[in-house]
Design a protein around this motif. Sequence first.
Motif, PDB file in Angstrom:
ATOM      1  N   PHE A  17      12.390  -3.119  -4.521  1.00 38.41           N
ATOM      2  CA  PHE A  17      12.777  -1.714  -4.568  1.00 38.41           C
ATOM      3  C   PHE A  17      12.817  -1.098  -3.171  1.00 38.41           C
ATOM      4  N   MET A  18      11.801  -1.397  -2.352  1.00 37.18           N
ATOM      5  CA  MET A  18      11.738  -0.811  -1.011  1.00 37.18           C
ATOM      6  C   MET A  18      12.893  -1.305  -0.140  1.00 37.18           C
ATOM      7  N   LEU A  74      -0.033  -8.793 -13.865  1.00 32.69           N
ATOM      8  CA  LEU A  74       0.791  -7.592 -13.951  1.00 32.69           C
ATOM      9  C   LEU A  74       0.943  -6.901 -12.598  1.00 32.69           C
ATOM     10  N   VAL A  75      -0.153  -6.737 -11.881  1.00 34.05           N
ATOM     11  CA  VAL A  75      -0.111  -6.063 -10.581  1.00 34.05           C
ATOM     12  C   VAL A  75       0.689  -6.888  -9.569  1.00 34.05           C
ATOM     13  N   ALA A  76       0.527  -8.208  -9.599  1.00 31.85           N
ATOM     14  CA  ALA A  76       1.310  -9.058  -8.689  1.00 31.85           C
ATOM     15  C   ALA A  76       2.800  -8.915  -8.976  1.00 31.85           C
ATOM     16  N   GLY A 109       6.762  -0.718  -6.793  1.00 37.20           N
ATOM     17  CA  GLY A 109       7.022  -1.406  -8.055  1.00 37.20           C
ATOM     18  C   GLY A 109       6.944  -0.461  -9.234  1.00 37.20           C
ATOM     19  N   MET A 110       5.952   0.425  -9.223  1.00 37.62           N
ATOM     20  CA  MET A 110       5.817   1.394 -10.314  1.00 37.62           C
ATOM     21  C   MET A 110       6.983   2.373 -10.327  1.00 37.62           C
ATOM     22  N   VAL A 111       7.401   2.835  -9.140  1.00 31.62           N
ATOM     23  CA  VAL A 111       8.561   3.730  -9.063  1.00 31.62           C
ATOM     24  C   VAL A 111       9.792   3.008  -9.591  1.00 31.62           C
ATOM     25  N   SER A 112       9.966   1.745  -9.182  1.00 35.81           N
ATOM     26  CA  SER A 112      11.103   0.952  -9.649  1.00 35.81           C
ATOM     27  C   SER A 112      11.104   0.841 -11.165  1.00 35.81           C
ATOM     28  N   ALA A 156       3.950  -5.450  -7.782  1.00 39.33           N
ATOM     29  CA  ALA A 156       4.072  -5.434  -6.323  1.00 39.33           C
ATOM     30  C   ALA A 156       5.357  -6.120  -5.876  1.00 39.33           C
ATOM     31  N   ALA A 157       5.716  -7.225  -6.537  1.00 41.67           N
ATOM     32  CA  ALA A 157       6.968  -7.916  -6.198  1.00 41.67           C
ATOM     33  C   ALA A 157       8.166  -7.016  -6.458  1.00 41.67           C
TER      34      ALA A 157
END
Length: 152
Positions: free
Chosen positions: A104-105, A93-95, A138-141, A98-99
């Motif tokens: 997003f960035m 999930l975290v990977a 990723g969380m913001v996205s 992060a992707a």
Amino acid sequence: MNLENLPILIILCLSVIGNNHSVSIAALILLLIKLLGLHTWFPHIEAHGITIGITILTLAVLTPIAQGRISLIGILEAFKNPIGLVAIIVGILVAWIAAQGVFFMKESPEAVTALVVGTIVGVCFFKGLAVGPLIAGGMVSLIISAIGMFKN
């Protein structure tokens, strides 16, 4: 030195106050590159820095396997207990998150400044780690996609 250097100097000071050596070293190196007139390095650092950093982080994570301290049997054991299974699921999930952050960035550069500020505060004052921007991005996205503000 001009006011253009003030943000990186503030980050350097905050990282020293917060006793975060990683951010202190990074800020100092970037400031030195700038003061020494090596501006041509910045695009390369920006373009390849995350990949290089992730590669170094992956080297550190894989070292116990390469040294034989974690065997194939040890890896397979992770699938046999609840903590191991939860860790595997969270790792996946975290990977993935992060992707999403990398995408997003790139698509929302205006959010990068806010993510960097949040990461610096987290690293310097809450004993966090600077891997936060990718996961935070990723969380913001995910959050803004859920409320319909961003299409990824």
